[in-house]
Design an enzyme around this catalytic site. Structure first.
Site, PDB file in Angstrom:
ATOM      1  N   HIS A 149       0.732  -1.202   0.189  1.00 35.32           N
ATOM      2  CA  HIS A 149      -0.074  -0.007   0.074  1.00 35.32           C
ATOM      3  C   HIS A 149       0.873   1.171  -0.050  1.00 35.32           C
ATOM      4  O   HIS A 149       0.943   1.989   1.201  1.00 35.32           O
ATOM      5  CB  HIS A 149      -0.934  -0.119   1.250  1.00 35.32           C
ATOM      6  CG  HIS A 149      -2.223  -1.004   0.948  1.00 35.32           C
ATOM      7  ND1 HIS A 149      -2.257  -2.163   1.863  1.00 35.32           N
ATOM      8  CD2 HIS A 149      -3.189  -0.930   0.169  1.00 35.32           C
ATOM      9  CE1 HIS A 149      -3.282  -2.835   1.345  1.00 35.32           C
ATOM     10  NE2 HIS A 149      -3.789  -2.116   0.396  1.00 35.32           N
ATOM     11  N   ALA A 151       2.540   4.472  -2.926  1.00 35.20           N
ATOM     12  CA  ALA A 151       2.204   5.220  -3.915  1.00 35.20           C
ATOM     13  C   ALA A 151       2.414   4.706  -5.366  1.00 35.20           C
ATOM     14  O   ALA A 151       1.495   5.031  -6.341  1.00 35.20           O
ATOM     15  CB  ALA A 151       3.083   6.757  -4.149  1.00 35.20           C
TER      16      ALA A 151
HETATM   17 ZN   LIG Z   1      -5.728  -0.304  -2.899  1.00 33.71          ZN
END
Ligand SMILES: [Zn+2]
EC number: 3.1.4.-
Length: 422
Positions: A149, A151
């Protein structure tokens, strides 16, 4: 200590997902005595850039940058990145390579490009400085130390969203506002994700869990963080208040749709619309619903990518689960489903994920977009990847029943009890 970019300490203070664990609550038998002094430092180290370097960078096959030579290569890298952008609408787009070529700026670069492609800056009379400031904040507030999780996941979901917005069924019907909201929601949908799931936040009594009353905790936080950054950057401040408020609400509705525990709700409604053939994309409400579905698809589309990309995402998401399991073990908490590296193998987790989450959703998306070469390609990859994980599973210790029954459980669960939050 944390890798927070040039904003450093300020960024950590702005992030609502800190501190991850309130150590005063988590005094456990094994930890007692050292909690106040030693463990705080240890947890910090556990979540730190160092650990990220050792565990994740190696996993991803990345080499640390050499500061001296990098700037010499920048122009060449950016030239290659620009070349890649000319193919941003192709399904084989390698977001990992793009992120390296842009020196970790894949999300900002991609969003600026797509805003230009669609003429959104002109249409909404956006201030380029504010836009850059907003996108920079969003990108920075993703935790680069999360294996999954981060960028790059946001950029990947945005790229997939762009491919879906281009579907002929959809493209001609979409208004500039739809496109704007679709891309913005994709870019920001996991911002400030702490790298652990909702049950973890609930059982460690994280302030976000009580703030959002244990319901769509992460998704609510992603949305409210986005709203905060929109206002801080002033990106929409030139628009009438009712318009910008409506945009914020719609962004929320899109981001909240990514809560995987609401999968059944969306899937059943989608199926019903397709059965009745009553979707009317002239209606803003129906277009909004399709944007919700498109974002949900983009969020879980990893298994529909070509194997080489798909495999990397699988390893990253499992690494993030395992890290949560390590934290739980360390603090004598019950280890969450899918988070036990010894019991839950990557192939078993992926097969469950594909069978119970991805396949049912993409079968309906395929039906909606038909005839779509992209959907055909995605279904092809999906089936091949699933078969490949099946073959790989027998090379590992199988834990099939446990994992698949977990996904069944997720689908049976209602709103307030999600187990996995992607
Ligand atoms: Zn997501």
């Amino acid at each position: 200590i944390l890798n927070t970019g040039h904003a450093g300490v300020l960024l950590v203070e702005r992030r609502g997902s800190y501190p991850l664990i309130d150590l005063r609550i988590l005094k456990t038998s094994a930890q007692q005595g050292e909690v106040e002094s030693g463990t705080r430092r240890k947890v910090k180290r556990l979540l730190s850039f160092q650990r990220y370097c050792h565990a994740s960078r190696l996993l991803r096959g990345l080499v640390p940058h050499t500061p001296g030579s990098l700037h010499l290569l920048d122009d060449d890298y950016l030239g290659q990145a620009a070349h890649m952008l000319s193919k941003v609408g192709t399904w084989n787009f390698d977001i990992f390579l793009f992120d390296r070529l842009t020196n970790g700026n894949s999300l900002v670069t991609l969003m600026c490009h797509l805003f230009n492609v669609y003429g959104l800056i002109h249409h909404f009379q956006l201030d380029m400085v504010k836009l850059h400031r907003f996108l920079g904040m969003v990108q920075e507030d993703y935790h680069s130390q999360n294996p999954y999780h981060n960028a790059v996941h946001a950029a990947d979901v945005t790229q997939a969203m762009y491919c879906y917005l281009k579907e002929p069924k959809l493209a001609e019907q979409l208004s500039p506002l739809d496109v704007f909201l679709g891309l913005m929601a994709a870019a920001a949908h996991d911002v400030d994700h702490p790298g652990v799931n909702q049950p973890f936040l609930i059982k460690t009594r994280h302030h976000l869990a009580s703030l959002y009353q244990n319901t769509s905790v992460l998704e609510s936080h992603h949305w409210r963080s986005t709203v905060g950054m929109l206002r801080e950057s002033g990106l929409l401040s030139h628009l009438p208040a009712d318009i910008s408020q409506d945009m914020e609400q719609q962004l929320g509705s899109l981001i909240l749709a990514t809560d995987i525990s609401r999968q059944n709700e969306f899937l059943l409604t989608f199926r019903e619309h397709l059965d009745n053939q009553d979707l009317d994309l002239q209606l803003a409400s129906h277009r909004h619903f399709i944007l919700q579905i498109a974002l949900k698809c983009a969020d879980v589309c990893n298994p529909c990518r070509v194997w080489e990309l798909s495999r990397q995402w699988s390893e990253r998401v499992c690494e993030e689960f395992y890290r949560q399991g390590d934290l739980e073990r360390k603090f004598d908490l019950e280890i969450s489903p899918l988070c036990n590296q010894q019991a839950d193998s990557v192939p078993a987790i992926q097969i469950g994920f594909i069978s119970y989450i991805v396949e049912p959703l993409f079968e309906e998306w395929h039906r909606f977009t038909e005839p779509s070469p992209l959907s055909q390609t995605m279904m092809g990859h999906l089936h091949k990847n699933k078969a490949r994980w099946s073959r790989l599973r027998y090379a590992h210790t199988p834990s099939e029943t446990e994992t698949t029954s977990l996904y069944k459980l997720i689908l049976q669960q209602s709103l307030n009890s999600n187990l996995v939050c992607l």
